[in-house]
Design a protein around this motif. Structure first.
Motif, short mmCIF file in Angstrom:
data_model
loop_
_atom_site.label_atom_id
_atom_site.label_comp_id
_atom_site.label_asym_id
_atom_site.label_seq_id
_atom_site.Cartn_x
_atom_site.Cartn_y
_atom_site.Cartn_z
N LEU A 35 0.82 -1.22 0.00
CA LEU A 35 0.00 0.00 0.00
C LEU A 35 0.85 1.26 0.00
O LEU A 35 0.44 2.29 -0.54
N CYS A 36 2.02 1.21 0.61
CA CYS A 36 2.90 2.38 0.68
C CYS A 36 3.77 2.53 -0.56
O CYS A 36 4.36 3.58 -0.78
N GLY A 37 3.89 1.47 -1.35
CA GLY A 37 4.68 1.55 -2.57
C GLY A 37 6.17 1.66 -2.34
O GLY A 37 6.88 2.27 -3.12
N MET A 38 6.64 1.08 -1.25
CA MET A 38 8.06 1.14 -0.92
C MET A 38 8.65 -0.27 -0.97
O MET A 38 7.92 -1.25 -0.96
N GLN A 39 9.97 -0.36 -1.00
CA GLN A 39 10.62 -1.64 -0.80
C GLN A 39 10.48 -2.01 0.66
O GLN A 39 10.48 -1.14 1.54
N LYS A 40 10.37 -3.31 0.93
CA LYS A 40 10.17 -3.75 2.30
C LYS A 40 11.31 -3.29 3.21
O LYS A 40 11.08 -2.84 4.33
N GLN A 41 12.54 -3.37 2.73
CA GLN A 41 13.69 -2.95 3.53
C GLN A 41 13.55 -1.49 3.93
O GLN A 41 13.72 -1.13 5.10
N ASP A 42 13.22 -0.62 2.98
CA ASP A 42 13.09 0.81 3.27
C ASP A 42 11.92 1.07 4.21
O ASP A 42 12.01 1.91 5.11
N TYR A 43 10.82 0.37 4.01
CA TYR A 43 9.66 0.51 4.89
C TYR A 43 10.02 0.16 6.32
O TYR A 43 9.73 0.89 7.26
N LEU A 44 10.68 -0.99 6.52
CA LEU A 44 11.03 -1.44 7.86
C LEU A 44 12.04 -0.51 8.53
O LEU A 44 11.89 -0.19 9.71
N ILE A 45 13.02 -0.07 7.80
CA ILE A 45 14.02 0.84 8.38
C ILE A 45 13.35 2.15 8.79
O ILE A 45 13.52 2.62 9.91
N GLN A 46 12.56 2.71 7.87
CA GLN A 46 11.90 3.99 8.18
C GLN A 46 10.92 3.84 9.33
O GLN A 46 10.86 4.68 10.23
#
Length: 106
Positions: A35-46
């Motif tokens: 839904l956020c349109g991000m890579q999972k790694q970037d989503y989790l870090i952020q």
């Protein structure tokens, strides 16, 4: 010695972080990432470091919104009482509302 591969901000990400999740948690996480349109790694870090997600709207994100909202609409038509609503419907709805709220702040 192999050459270091740097990310977009010239950082060398050499550490691997892992954790266990239930299948339900993994599904919820994957839904939120889509839904956020991000890579999972970037989503989790952020998410872990800043507890705030920056959303960059694009067609795939809106397609995910539409898909989830159509499913929610069908379920809302089907149910007669709020107690019949499945919890898994609330996660994408909550995520979509959080994203819309952040976009409105811009």
């Amino acid at each position: 010695m192999s050459q270091k591969i740097l990310d977009k901000k010239n950082r060398w990400r050499s550490l691997n972080v892992g954790f266990r999740m239930s299948p339900e948690e993994a599904k919820e996480l994957n839904d939120r990432v889509k839904l956020c349109g991000m890579q999972k790694q970037d989503y989790l870090i952020q998410s872990a470091l800043y507890q705030q997600i920056t959303v960059r709207g694009h067609k795939a994100m809106y397609d995910e919104f539409r898909k989830h909202l159509q499913h929610i609409e069908k379920e809302l038509i089907r149910i007669e009482k709020a107690s019949e609503m499945e919890e898994e419907l609330l996660t994408p709805l909550r995520t979509i509302l959080e994203i819309i709220s952040e976009v409105n702040k811009l």
